[in-house]
Design a protein around this motif. Structure first.
Motif, PDB file in Angstrom:
ATOM      1  N   SER A  26      39.802  86.484  62.489  1.00 23.58           N
ATOM      2  CA  SER A  26      38.359  86.288  62.551  1.00 23.58           C
ATOM      3  C   SER A  26      37.908  85.060  61.766  1.00 23.58           C
ATOM      4  O   SER A  26      36.731  84.731  61.759  1.00 23.58           O
ATOM      5  CB  SER A  26      37.636  87.533  62.023  1.00 23.58           C
ATOM      6  OG  SER A  26      38.083  87.846  60.710  1.00 23.58           O
ATOM      7  N   SER A  27      38.847  84.359  61.104  1.00 20.47           N
ATOM      8  CA  SER A  27      38.473  83.166  60.347  1.00 20.47           C
ATOM      9  C   SER A  27      39.553  82.097  60.448  1.00 20.47           C
ATOM     10  O   SER A  27      40.744  82.403  60.561  1.00 20.47           O
ATOM     11  CB  SER A  27      38.245  83.501  58.871  1.00 20.47           C
ATOM     12  OG  SER A  27      39.476  83.773  58.219  1.00 20.47           O
ATOM     13  N   GLN A  28      39.126  80.846  60.377  1.00 23.11           N
ATOM     14  CA  GLN A  28      40.065  79.729  60.385  1.00 23.11           C
ATOM     15  C   GLN A  28      40.941  79.748  59.140  1.00 23.11           C
ATOM     16  O   GLN A  28      42.130  79.418  59.192  1.00 23.11           O
ATOM     17  CB  GLN A  28      39.295  78.405  60.461  1.00 23.11           C
ATOM     18  CG  GLN A  28      40.186  77.164  60.505  1.00 23.11           C
ATOM     19  CD  GLN A  28      41.045  77.088  61.746  1.00 23.11           C
ATOM     20  OE1 GLN A  28      40.582  77.413  62.836  1.00 23.11           O
ATOM     21  NE2 GLN A  28      42.301  76.670  61.595  1.00 23.11           N
ATOM     22  N   ARG A  57      42.133  82.282  57.575  1.00 22.24           N
ATOM     23  CA  ARG A  57      43.249  83.221  57.718  1.00 22.24           C
ATOM     24  C   ARG A  57      44.332  82.650  58.632  1.00 22.24           C
ATOM     25  O   ARG A  57      45.539  82.841  58.381  1.00 22.24           O
ATOM     26  CB  ARG A  57      42.740  84.553  58.278  1.00 22.24           C
ATOM     27  CG  ARG A  57      43.843  85.620  58.386  1.00 22.24           C
ATOM     28  CD  ARG A  57      44.364  85.991  57.008  1.00 22.24           C
ATOM     29  NE  ARG A  57      45.454  86.958  57.066  1.00 22.24           N
ATOM     30  CZ  ARG A  57      46.758  86.637  57.065  1.00 22.24           C
ATOM     31  NH1 ARG A  57      47.128  85.352  57.055  1.00 22.24           N
ATOM     32  NH2 ARG A  57      47.692  87.567  57.091  1.00 22.24           N
TER      33      ARG A  57
END
Length: 312
Positions: free
Chosen positions: A260-262, A264
């Motif tokens: 859900s995030s860059q 990660r």
């Protein structure tokens, strides 16, 4: 009744074809299903290379492998070594990170044979993205089935038609395998307003079907409108996968990683490149290196095509 039709994009991986259905430019996901491949159909000569996918990592998703024909040998860094055969399910939850390989057993390779199946990726809900990795194998008789008047149905995962599969899913979904004789009719789970699901689709793995007066053939996915209640008619003997569920929100996808995030995704890339993710103990002599790709991911890019280094 029909929102969109998606044609699988075929790619030859060196004697073995894969048809990629999801992600697609106009439809990134169906419910939590973020990736769908049709493997084959193919027939390998004795001694020929069949499935030979070196160890590679995943995060943020569960993989679901299901075969109509053939066999694949799964190995992972949790210590599981498990062949999968037709009608069985390999469900692998990556969560915070897992590494696995998919090969053809040397004995099966020597014999040759057919290969046909599906591989799906199911995005994990936000609160489950970093759960501990796990692996579950279900035998052919472990899932609910139904057979009558030319229709065979197996509930591969999730809940549908009043039944629940043993696959340990993390969000509401359904995944059903139909074998339909010519002229047989069936219906997918109803829309959410009638106790079913918000998003539903039908994939024709073999044969041809009719939906809402239109014919669809092997390699096509029919994405249903939210309120549709169609009847599906087999125009010839057909294999159909019905799938869908409730959306889990937008996700980024890059190579084998879903998040859900860059940040990660970047961490997963760094971990794999630095060797911080262990290889399967029984398959540790080689691995797929991190691809040389742009650093920025996109939202489930339709441009992603199968590569020789891709998991199948």
């Amino acid at each position: 009744m029909i929102e969109l039709v998606i044609d699988a994009r075929r790619k030859d991986l060196g004697g073995f074809e894969v048809g990629r259905v999801l992600p697609f430019a106009r439809r990134r996901m169906v419910g939590p299903f973020i990736f769908l491949d049709q493997m084959g159909p193919a027939e390998f000569a004795p001694g020929a290379d069949a499935i030979n996918v070196r160890p590679h990592p995943h995060i943020g998703l569960s993989t679901l492998t299901y075969l109509f024909e053939g066999e694949i040998l799964h190995r992972d860094n949790l210590g599981y070594t498990q062949p999968i055969r037709p009608g069985e399910v390999n469900w692998m939850t990556a969560g915070s990170g897992i590494v696995h390989s998919e090969r053809t057993d040397p004995l099966k390779k020597a014999q040759g044979g057919k290969m046909h199946g599906m591989q799906a990726w199911v995005a994990l809900p936000l609160e489950k993205e970093e759960i501990a990795p796990s692996f579950t194998h279900l035998g052919e008789d472990a899932q609910p089935t139904y057979e009558n008047n030319g229709l065979f149905a197996r509930l591969v995962a999730g809940e549908a038609f009043g039944a629940k599969a043993g696959t340990p899913v993390e969000s509401p979904l359904f995944y059903v395998h139909w074998e339909m004789a010519e002229g047989v009719r069936a219906a997918p789970p109803p829309p959410r307003a009638k106790g079913g699901y918000s998003e539903r689709a039908l994939f024709v793995a073999k044969g041809a079907i009719e939906v809402d007066g239109r014919a669809f053939h092997e390699g096509q996915m029919v994405v249903l409108s939210p309120e549709a209640e169609p009847t599906v008619t087999a125009l010839q003997p057909s294999t159909v996968m019905a799938l869908g569920g409730e959306p889990v929100g937008e996700r980024l996808i890059w190579w084998n990683f879903v998040a859900s995030s860059q940040a990660r995704l970047d961490q997963a890339k760094a971990d794999w490149k630095a060797g911080r993710m262990s290889l399967p103990a029984e398959d540790s002599l080689e691995f797929i290196p991190l691809p040389d790709e742009p650093a920025q991911a996109t939202h489930a890019p339709a441009e992603v095509e199968p590569k020789p280094t891709d998991p199948v």
